[in-house]
Every structure is written in C-alpha cells, then in structure tokens.
Design a protein around this motif. Structure first.
Motif, PDB file in Angstrom:
ATOM      1  N   SER A 182       0.830  -1.210   0.000  1.00 45.78           N
ATOM      2  CA  SER A 182       0.000   0.000   0.000  1.00 45.78           C
ATOM      3  C   SER A 182       0.864   1.260   0.000  1.00 45.78           C
ATOM      4  O   SER A 182       0.508   2.273  -0.611  1.00 45.78           O
ATOM      5  CB  SER A 182      -0.943  -0.016   1.206  1.00 45.78           C
ATOM      6  OG  SER A 182      -1.756  -1.169   1.164  1.00 45.78           O
ATOM      7  N   THR A 200      -4.640   3.264   3.207  1.00 43.24           N
ATOM      8  CA  THR A 200      -4.153   3.139   4.582  1.00 43.24           C
ATOM      9  C   THR A 200      -2.958   2.183   4.657  1.00 43.24           C
ATOM     10  O   THR A 200      -2.992   1.102   4.081  1.00 43.24           O
ATOM     11  CB  THR A 200      -5.278   2.613   5.502  1.00 43.24           C
ATOM     12  OG1 THR A 200      -6.410   3.468   5.372  1.00 43.24           O
ATOM     13  CG2 THR A 200      -4.833   2.568   6.955  1.00 43.24           C
ATOM     14  N   THR A 208      -4.614  -3.935   4.758  1.00 41.65           N
ATOM     15  CA  THR A 208      -5.528  -3.902   3.613  1.00 41.65           C
ATOM     16  C   THR A 208      -6.422  -5.147   3.663  1.00 41.65           C
ATOM     17  O   THR A 208      -5.941  -6.253   3.866  1.00 41.65           O
ATOM     18  CB  THR A 208      -4.710  -3.876   2.304  1.00 41.65           C
ATOM     19  OG1 THR A 208      -3.799  -2.775   2.364  1.00 41.65           O
ATOM     20  CG2 THR A 208      -5.614  -3.731   1.090  1.00 41.65           C
ATOM     21  N   ASP A 224      -4.313  -2.746  -5.491  1.00 45.43           N
ATOM     22  CA  ASP A 224      -3.658  -3.131  -4.235  1.00 45.43           C
ATOM     23  C   ASP A 224      -4.428  -4.330  -3.680  1.00 45.43           C
ATOM     24  O   ASP A 224      -5.642  -4.416  -3.860  1.00 45.43           O
ATOM     25  CB  ASP A 224      -3.725  -1.952  -3.252  1.00 45.43           C
ATOM     26  CG  ASP A 224      -2.866  -2.172  -2.005  1.00 45.43           C
ATOM     27  OD1 ASP A 224      -2.103  -3.158  -1.955  1.00 45.43           O
ATOM     28  OD2 ASP A 224      -2.964  -1.344  -1.071  1.00 45.43           O
TER      29      ASP A 224
END
Ligand SMILES: Nc1nc2c(ncn2[C@@H]2O[C@H](COP(=O)(O)OP(=O)(O)OP(=O)(O)O)[C@@H](O)[C@H]2O)c(=O)[nH]1
Ligand SMILES: [Mg+2]
Length: 371
Positions: A182, A200, A208, A224
């Motif tokens: 991320s 985040t 994630t 992602d």
C-alpha cells in the motif's frame, strides 16, 4: 445503508456497512450520511480512520482463505503482477510457488525497504544476492528491482518497468502482509497527482482487507491487494508498542561483537544465540538500532533469561505474553546469516556452531550471508 449502491473504503478496500462494528468496513450511519450529503471524494471506514489518525488497530474477523481467493483469481485474468518482497525479511515475505496463484501472467519482482540496509552494502551485490535467492525459489520474474517505497527510491524506474510490460493490462500489487504494497501504491499515486497517503498503511499485519482499484491513465487499473499472512511472523506475538520497537525505520547500523566462546547474546527478550564452542569468533547483528543487545556467559544465560525477561530483556514487556523459547541448532558451512523473521539477522563466519532460541512458532532460518 441509505442508498443501494455498494460503497467501499478507499483505505482498506472493505465494503462499507453500518450494521456490525466487529466486521470489516463498519462506519456509523451518521458518518455515512454526512459523506453522502457532502460529496467528498474519499470515504474511510472506522478502522481506517482510527489507524490513520491514532495508530490504533481494531481487529476485524477475517479469514486468510478470503485473501488467498483474491490472489487465486489473478490466474484467470490477463494482467501484470508486481510481487513485493521485504528485503529485510526475505524468508518471511517470499511466496514460493507464486505461479500457482498468478497463472501465466508476467511478474515483476520487487525487493522493497532497501533504505533499511546499510549504505555500505553495495547495491549491485544486494541485487545479485536477491537474484540468486529468487532463482533458488523458482520465482521466474520478467524483471527484478530494488526499491524503497517509503523513500521513493527507484519507484520511477519500477513504474517504467510496469509500463514496459503491462501493455494496457491491469496491474496487481501482491505480496505477504507488511511488505509495503500500500505504501508503494501511495507512492505511485503521488507521482502523478497531489494526493498523498490515499490508501491506509500501518506497521500492523493485515491492514488492507480487500482489493483497492486505482484507475490508470488508459482506463486500466492498479490494484492493491491484502497480504497473505504468515503465522510465523514475529508481529503476531507483539503489541503495538513492542512492534514499534522491533520494526526498524531507518538505516540499520550493524553491531559487531567479538566473542570469546561459551557466551550468549540476547536480542531483547525475543532471540538468544549461544556460542557453544570454546573458541573465539565474531558476530554481526542487524536489527533495529535501538534494540537492547545483552551479552552473558553461556553458563549464566538460562538464569538471566528467566530472571530478567520483561524487565531488562524487553520487549516483551509482559514475560507471559510470549510462547516458550524453542531451540534451533546450526553449524555454518560458509559465511551465513541466522535469520529471525521480522526481527533481523546475525551474520556468522564459516564453521561456527550455535544454538539459537526464539519464541515457539517464530521461524529461525540460515542462509548464505547477504552482506
Ligand atoms: N523502511 C521502510 N518501511 C517501509 C517501506 N515501505 C513500507 N514500509 C513500512 O512497512 C509497514 C507496512 O506497510 P504497508 O504499505 O501497510 O504494507 P502492506 O504490504 O500494504 O501490508 P498489508 O496491507 O497488511 O498486506 C509500514 O509501517 C510502512 O511504513 C520502505 O520502503 N522502507
Ligand atoms: Mg496494504
């Protein structure tokens, strides 16, 4: 939900919901309503909000099989895969047999967090070492690159490679938890826009939770994904404060120890290495610069450990929070690293016999020295 269109958290990818606080994607109904009225672009779940603002992790019930099924679906797609590995924790972050998940898709192999390794280590040597390991593990990438997602080192070179190999296909960022997927996605986004830290990131494993799609110029997606969680990673046994102390966040300064033989080195209360031969040798420790390293005579080591685990030997701060130590025995055939996944490693010369101890469940391995 007040409307019937599904909404997703831009921070962790979870589908948003207002009914169950203990599940992924929760946010209070009034927060959602405010958002729907304001038409702001970015909507975060409560867990991401707390993580981003207070570094506070809320556990949500997730099952590793959900993560694996996300990965598995990549084999049905025509996409480019970018597989991140944490160069500081190669063994803990490599996915042997990754081609089972990604099928015939091309894969770029990325060694991330190069900023943690001492500047004195020649990058060419590091690349050769990485190449050898990848070959040994049968990873078979179309390209390999060393980067720091956090410091933005070589991210533009990686982007050039991605563009070279993707044609107009989607790009999946995959890897085990905490390798920096991320962080890399944020770094790529910030190169073509003013948006910083959209997704985040955190030092906790399992940040994630579902796929997060970021549109690329040509309409394809940068995706992602949640990291596969390896149960033997040290992070699972540590709380937030301990994890912060154990995770290096700047260049590691190796510490050299001249040992007389029949001595023991402790790295915090997490790792112990006994030099069981009565001969002089040396050891170089690569771990967070501020972690406590303590040397004792081998004959006193047991007593010291039992008396001082949790007070001198910290982390852990609660001596009962870890499983009992498990012993590993190694004899080095060449200059080698004894690696404790997530903590670091100890480099030893050839022909040294040691006993190593780590909390049961945390993997300790030996490899050809990286440096
Ligand atoms: N030193 C250093 N730390 C990094 C780098 N990239 C990421 N990190 C740190 O590694 C931790 C994990 O980063 P994330 O980007 O959340 O990792 P992830 O792979 O997305 O993890 P999951 O979402 O759990 O799968 C964070 O504390 C980051 O700051 C890097 O290049 N160098
Ligand atoms: Mg992530």
């Amino acid at each position: 939900m007040t409307n019937n269109q599904d909404l997703y958290c831009i921070g962790c990818g979870a589908k948003l919901q207002t009914t169950d606080k203990t599940k992924a994607g929760y946010l209070p109904e009034n927060t959602l309503n405010k958002y729907l009225e304001s038409k702001e672009e970015e909507l975060y779940c409560q867990r991401c909000f707390r993580l981003r603002n207070y570094n506070d992790i809320m556990d949500v019930q997730m099952d590793d099989s959900e993560f694996l099924s996300i990965l598995n679906k990549i084999s049905d797609e025509d996409a480019l895969v970018v597989n991140l590995i944490d160069i500081f924790d190669y063994n803990g972050s490599v996915i042997p047999g990754i081609h089972r998940f990604i099928g015939n898709n091309k894969m770029i192999l990325v060694a991330n967090k190069e900023d943690l390794l001492p500047k004195s280590v020649k990058r060419d040597k590091l690349k050769r070492w990485f190449h050898q390991q990848a070959e040994k593990d049968g990873l078979n990438p179309v390209a390999e690159i060393l980067i720091s997602a956090k410091k933005n080192t070589n991210v533009d070179e990686l982007l050039a490679l991605i563009n070279q190999y993707r044609g107009n296909k989607d790009v999946y960022i995959v890897g085990t938890t905490n390798v920096g997927k991320s962080t890399l996605v944020n770094s790529i986004i910030s190169m073509s826009s003013k948006i910083k830290n959209l997704v985040t990131t955190s030092r906790f494993p399992g940040t994630t939770l579902d796929r997060i799609e970021i549109p690329l110029d040509d309409g394809a997606m940068l995706i992602d994904t949640p990291g596969i969680i390896h149960s033997y990673q040290l992070a699972h046994f540590l709380n937030e404060k301990e994890l912060k102390e154990v995770t290096p966040n700047s260049e590691i300064k190796p510490k050299v120890y001249q040992l007389r033989g029949l001595q023991t080195l402790f790295i915090a209360g997490l790792f112990r290495i006994d030099f069981v031969q009565d001969v002089k040798t040396n050891a170089i420790i690569y771990a967070d610069n501020n972690l406590l390293i303590h040397r004792t005579k081998l004959e006193n080591a047991d007593d010291f450990y039992h008396k001082h685990l949790g007070d001198i030997l910290t982390p852990p701060y609660d001596k009962d929070s870890l499983p009992a130590m498990q012993m590993f025995k190694f004899t080095t055939k060449e200059k080698s690293d004894i690696v404790i996944s997530g903590l670091g490693w100890v480099t030893l010369p050839a022909n040294v016999t040691i006993k190593a101890y780590a909390p049961k469940g945390v993997e300790v391995t030996i490899r050809k020295a990286i440096v």
